[in-house]
Design a protein around this motif. Structure first.
Motif, PDB file in Angstrom:
ATOM      1  N   ASP A 237       0.827  -1.211   0.000  1.00 30.66           N
ATOM      2  CA  ASP A 237       0.000   0.000   0.000  1.00 30.66           C
ATOM      3  C   ASP A 237       0.861   1.261   0.000  1.00 30.66           C
ATOM      4  OD1 ASP A 237      -2.534  -1.422   0.288  1.00 30.66           O
ATOM      5  OD2 ASP A 237      -1.768  -1.966   2.274  1.00 30.66           O
ATOM      6  N   TRP A 238       1.983   1.181   0.726  1.00 30.89           N
ATOM      7  CA  TRP A 238       2.851   2.345   0.862  1.00 30.89           C
ATOM      8  C   TRP A 238       4.315   1.938   0.686  1.00 30.89           C
ATOM      9  CZ3 TRP A 238       1.600   7.479   1.929  1.00 30.89           C
ATOM     10  CH2 TRP A 238       0.279   7.734   2.305  1.00 30.89           C
ATOM     11  N   ILE A 239       5.108   2.858   0.150  1.00 31.74           N
ATOM     12  CA  ILE A 239       6.564   2.715   0.178  1.00 31.74           C
ATOM     13  C   ILE A 239       7.109   3.982   0.841  1.00 31.74           C
ATOM     14  CG2 ILE A 239       8.687   2.392  -1.146  1.00 31.74           C
ATOM     15  CD1 ILE A 239       7.106   0.983  -3.289  1.00 31.74           C
ATOM     16  N   VAL A 240       7.968   3.795   1.831  1.00 35.46           N
ATOM     17  CA  VAL A 240       8.472   4.936   2.607  1.00 35.46           C
ATOM     18  C   VAL A 240       9.973   5.093   2.365  1.00 35.46           C
ATOM     19  CG1 VAL A 240       8.578   6.012   4.886  1.00 35.46           C
ATOM     20  CG2 VAL A 240       6.732   4.400   4.340  1.00 35.46           C
ATOM     21  N   VAL A 241      10.400   6.318   2.078  1.00 42.30           N
ATOM     22  CA  VAL A 241      11.780   6.550   1.675  1.00 42.30           C
ATOM     23  C   VAL A 241      12.321   7.818   2.344  1.00 42.30           C
ATOM     24  CG1 VAL A 241      10.960   7.765  -0.402  1.00 42.30           C
ATOM     25  CG2 VAL A 241      13.254   6.852  -0.377  1.00 42.30           C
ATOM     26  N   PRO A 242      13.591   7.792   2.806  1.00 40.64           N
ATOM     27  CA  PRO A 242      14.193   9.012   3.316  1.00 40.64           C
ATOM     28  C   PRO A 242      14.466   9.977   2.156  1.00 40.64           C
ATOM     29  CG  PRO A 242      15.522   7.064   3.900  1.00 40.64           C
ATOM     30  CD  PRO A 242      14.523   6.644   2.873  1.00 40.64           C
ATOM     31  N   GLY A 243      14.402  11.271   2.408  1.00 41.69           N
ATOM     32  CA  GLY A 243      14.634  12.253   1.344  1.00 41.69           C
ATOM     33  C   GLY A 243      15.710  13.259   1.708  1.00 41.69           C
ATOM     34  N   GLY A 244      16.773  13.314   0.888  1.00 37.66           N
ATOM     35  CA  GLY A 244      17.808  14.331   1.045  1.00 37.66           C
ATOM     36  C   GLY A 244      17.839  15.174  -0.213  1.00 37.66           C
ATOM     37  N   ALA A 245      18.637  14.720  -1.200  1.00 37.00           N
ATOM     38  CA  ALA A 245      18.657  15.385  -2.504  1.00 37.00           C
ATOM     39  C   ALA A 245      17.426  15.009  -3.334  1.00 37.00           C
ATOM     40  CB  ALA A 245      19.922  15.022  -3.261  1.00 37.00           C
ATOM     41  N   LEU A 246      16.681  14.019  -2.876  1.00 35.31           N
ATOM     42  CA  LEU A 246      15.419  13.577  -3.463  1.00 35.31           C
ATOM     43  C   LEU A 246      15.571  12.786  -4.771  1.00 35.31           C
ATOM     44  CD1 LEU A 246      13.350  16.814  -2.736  1.00 35.31           C
ATOM     45  CD2 LEU A 246      13.259  14.665  -1.456  1.00 35.31           C
ATOM     46  N   SER A 247      16.756  12.253  -5.017  1.00 37.54           N
ATOM     47  CA  SER A 247      16.913  11.416  -6.205  1.00 37.54           C
ATOM     48  C   SER A 247      16.189  10.090  -6.014  1.00 37.54           C
ATOM     49  CB  SER A 247      18.401  11.161  -6.496  1.00 37.54           C
ATOM     50  OG  SER A 247      18.948  10.232  -5.575  1.00 37.54           O
ATOM     51  N   ASN A 248      16.232   9.588  -4.805  1.00 35.69           N
ATOM     52  CA  ASN A 248      15.592   8.304  -4.533  1.00 35.69           C
ATOM     53  C   ASN A 248      14.071   8.405  -4.634  1.00 35.69           C
ATOM     54  OD1 ASN A 248      16.067   5.624  -4.079  1.00 35.69           O
ATOM     55  ND2 ASN A 248      16.406   5.823  -1.880  1.00 35.69           N
ATOM     56  N   ALA A 249      13.524   9.477  -4.060  1.00 35.53           N
ATOM     57  CA  ALA A 249      12.074   9.688  -4.136  1.00 35.53           C
ATOM     58  C   ALA A 249      11.645   9.846  -5.592  1.00 35.53           C
ATOM     59  CB  ALA A 249      11.681  10.918  -3.323  1.00 35.53           C
ATOM     60  N   THR A 250      12.441  10.576  -6.371  1.00 41.47           N
ATOM     61  CA  THR A 250      12.136  10.777  -7.787  1.00 41.47           C
ATOM     62  C   THR A 250      12.153   9.442  -8.540  1.00 41.47           C
ATOM     63  OG1 THR A 250      13.115  12.984  -7.747  1.00 41.47           O
ATOM     64  CG2 THR A 250      12.906  11.929  -9.906  1.00 41.47           C
ATOM     65  N   ALA A 251      13.225   8.669  -8.306  1.00 40.48           N
ATOM     66  CA  ALA A 251      13.378   7.400  -9.020  1.00 40.48           C
ATOM     67  C   ALA A 251      12.260   6.424  -8.658  1.00 40.48           C
ATOM     68  CB  ALA A 251      14.732   6.785  -8.695  1.00 40.48           C
ATOM     69  N   LEU A 252      11.936   6.397  -7.383  1.00 41.02           N
ATOM     70  CA  LEU A 252      10.857   5.534  -6.901  1.00 41.02           C
ATOM     71  C   LEU A 252       9.551   5.891  -7.607  1.00 41.02           C
ATOM     72  CD1 LEU A 252      10.160   3.486  -4.663  1.00 41.02           C
ATOM     73  CD2 LEU A 252       9.874   5.397  -3.106  1.00 41.02           C
ATOM     74  N   GLY A 253       9.233   7.181  -7.639  1.00 43.13           N
ATOM     75  CA  GLY A 253       7.997   7.639  -8.272  1.00 43.13           C
ATOM     76  C   GLY A 253       7.998   7.372  -9.769  1.00 43.13           C
ATOM     77  N   LYS A 254       9.122   7.653 -10.427  1.00 42.21           N
ATOM     78  CA  LYS A 254       9.197   7.456 -11.891  1.00 42.21           C
ATOM     79  C   LYS A 254       9.098   5.967 -12.227  1.00 42.21           C
ATOM     80  CE  LYS A 254      11.819   9.139 -15.926  1.00 42.21           C
ATOM     81  NZ  LYS A 254      12.450   8.106 -16.742  1.00 42.21           N
ATOM     82  N   GLY A 255       9.794   5.144 -11.446  1.00 42.01           N
ATOM     83  CA  GLY A 255       9.749   3.700 -11.674  1.00 42.01           C
ATOM     84  C   GLY A 255       8.336   3.149 -11.504  1.00 42.01           C
ATOM     85  N   LEU A 256       7.656   3.592 -10.453  1.00 38.51           N
ATOM     86  CA  LEU A 256       6.280   3.136 -10.220  1.00 38.51           C
ATOM     87  C   LEU A 256       5.370   3.565 -11.367  1.00 38.51           C
ATOM     88  CD1 LEU A 256       5.821   3.897  -6.404  1.00 38.51           C
ATOM     89  CD2 LEU A 256       5.853   1.634  -7.487  1.00 38.51           C
ATOM     90  N   HIS A 257       5.553   4.818 -11.777  1.00 37.61           N
ATOM     91  CA  HIS A 257       4.750   5.368 -12.870  1.00 37.61           C
ATOM     92  C   HIS A 257       4.903   4.518 -14.135  1.00 37.61           C
ATOM     93  CE1 HIS A 257       3.014   8.311 -15.565  1.00 37.61           C
ATOM     94  NE2 HIS A 257       4.154   8.379 -16.240  1.00 37.61           N
ATOM     95  N   GLU A 258       6.157   4.175 -14.451  1.00 40.38           N
ATOM     96  CA  GLU A 258       6.395   3.404 -15.671  1.00 40.38           C
ATOM     97  C   GLU A 258       5.859   1.973 -15.546  1.00 40.38           C
ATOM     98  OE1 GLU A 258      10.274   6.080 -17.036  1.00 40.38           O
ATOM     99  OE2 GLU A 258      10.619   4.016 -16.397  1.00 40.38           O
ATOM    100  N   LEU A 259       6.026   1.367 -14.371  1.00 36.14           N
ATOM    101  CA  LEU A 259       5.490   0.004 -14.179  1.00 36.14           C
ATOM    102  C   LEU A 259       3.981  -0.018 -14.369  1.00 36.14           C
ATOM    103  CD1 LEU A 259       7.325  -1.467 -11.025  1.00 36.14           C
ATOM    104  CD2 LEU A 259       7.761  -1.998 -13.432  1.00 36.14           C
TER     105      LEU A 259
END
Ligand SMILES: *Cc1c(COP(=O)(O)O)cnc(C)c1O
Ligand SMILES: [Zn+2]
Length: 428
Positions: A237-259
């Protein structure tokens, strides 16, 4: 495959604009794929088949998904340490601590250099080599430099890394030096280093592997691809990620979007981005509904990997992780982070402070009823327990009572059964 500016949507050919990846308008570029030929049923079978590979690039937890990450990359330039391939661990203790029914930890700490940065760096270095570069650079809070130094060494190339002099983990500096990187330590923040390398790297003949490098984002998408494959394409239901430069949050969101767009998954999990209170400009932006990020001028958190005041990728993260998944943000104190870290360490997985922000953030969101207690959640653990040994030492020295260890070191003068027996008791 081409680059598209995230701000003005101008498109560039790959060769046209590769270093340091900025549009004429100053906007960040992102990779846009031509996915028309993707056959989901065939690829799912193929991805599973590649799990049995041991020695080829298919054995990498990044390049296994090449068709979704960088289909055109010639084999000769692929620079891989079989990164990814990390465990997804259900933990009842941590679920109970966080206050949700089911919690799984995705241990990106199991990467070859000890953090999730390897997922993206493998692709960035491969791309740089395909352009003919042999000198690589980055600015880092530590893990990016460790990762770059490792891949550059592995490729027989050299690396030059800019590290702020303060608030950085010594373990990461030493790891970077040990891989043979030239370390340039400077007075200032991460944000100052980023600005310098973006302005001057081309002139210095250096290929820039900072978090805005769009190939790092492409590589980091593999984290969510692995989660999906490990869960037989049934998403939490949820994926939780730490955010600094926000590359991980971006990649997570983009990857989910494409899947989701391609039909690999039916359900889009919601994303929660957790920041440390002392460095939380992205959380402030979302919480206040602002349209422009206000940088934190003097960011400070003990979780050094998130000590970033002006995250370059905030627009992408806002789009992909928050708006696209109905995501949320939250900030946690250093005490909450260290408490969660203690729990994660004693659960048998372990992580560095910044990683524990995911579990600390989940606990806060579940406590506030924003994440429902009945939910299934995946928390990302971004870096290894040995990445910041000073943080462990501080706990033992009693500097941080909130995370006091349950097992202080015991001293005995004679190693005899009589002396030792009183110390052998059931511990929780
Ligand atoms: C880099 C890093 C982060 C922050 O990730 P961003 O992509 O910069 O938001 C968190 N934890 C660890 C251990 C890191 O190395
Ligand atoms: Zn532009």
């Amino acid at each position: 495959m081409k680059f598209v500016c995230f701000d003005c949507e101008r498109a560039y050919m790959l060769q046209e604009r590769s270093n340091p990846f900025l549009c004429d308008c100053g906007g960040l570029l992102e990779v846009k794929h031509d996915f028309q030929k993707v056959d989901v049923v065939r690829l799912k079978l193929e991805f599973d088949k590649r799990l049995t590979e041991r020695m080829s690039s298919w054995a990498s937890g990044v390049w296994r998904y090449k068709e979704l990450i960088y289909p055109e990359m010639p084999e000769a330039y692929i620079t891989s340490r079989y990164e990814g391939n990390t465990g997804l661990y259900p933990s009842e203790t941590l679920a109970q601590f966080a206050g949700v029914r089911k919690l799984m930890l995705k241990a990106q700490s199991e990467n070859p250099s000890g953090s999730f940065k390897d997922n993206g760096m493998s692709v960035a270095v491969s791309h740089g080599r395909s352009l003919g570069y042999t000198r690589f650079t980055c600015t880092s809070t530590g893990n990016t430099s460790s990762s770059l130094a490792m891949y550059a060494a592995w490729a027989g190339c050299s690396s030059y890394v800019f590290l702020p002099r303060h608030h950085i983990s010594m373990n990461k500096v030493l790891q970077t030096l040990a891989y043979g990187a030239q370390v340039i330590s400077f007075e200032g923040t991460y944000d100052d280093g980023i600005r310098f390398s973006e302005l001057h790297s081309e002139q210095l003949g250096l290929y820039v592997c900072n978090s805005i490098n769009p190939f790092r984002i492409e590589g980091q998408k593999s984290i969510v691809f692995e989660i999906a494959q490990q869960l037989r394409w049934q998403m939490p239901d949820w994926i939780v990620v730490p955010g600094g430069a926000l590359s991980n949050a971006t990649a997570l969101g983009k990857g989910l979007h494409e899947l989701k767009e391609l039909g690999f998954i039916d359900k889009l999990p919601r994303v929660a981005v957790v920041q440390a209170e002392g460095a939380s400009p992205f959380h402030q932006l979302v919480a206040q509904g602002d349209v422009q990020l206000k940088p934190a001028l003097n960011p400070y958190t003990r979780a050094t990997a998130m000590n970033i005041g002006n995250p370059p990728s905030w627009k992408k993260a806002l789009h992909y992780a928050i708006l696209h998944t109905e995501g949320v943000t939250v900030s946690v104190t250093d005490e909450e982070i260290m408490l969660a870290k203690g729990m994660i360490n004693r659960s048998g997985i372990g992580c560095e402070p910044a990683s524990a922000a995911s579990v600390a953030g989940l606990r806060k969101l579940a406590g506030a009823g924003i994440i429902d207690k009945e939910c299934t959640v995946v928390c990302l653990l971004t870096g290894h327990i040995l990445k910041d040994t000073e943080a462990i030492q501080e706990v033992y020295n009693g500097d941080r009572t909130s995370a006091a260890p349950t097992n202080p070191m015991l001293q005995t003068s004679n190693l005899t059964v009589e002396e030792v027996r009183p110390y052998i008791a059931d511990r929780q």
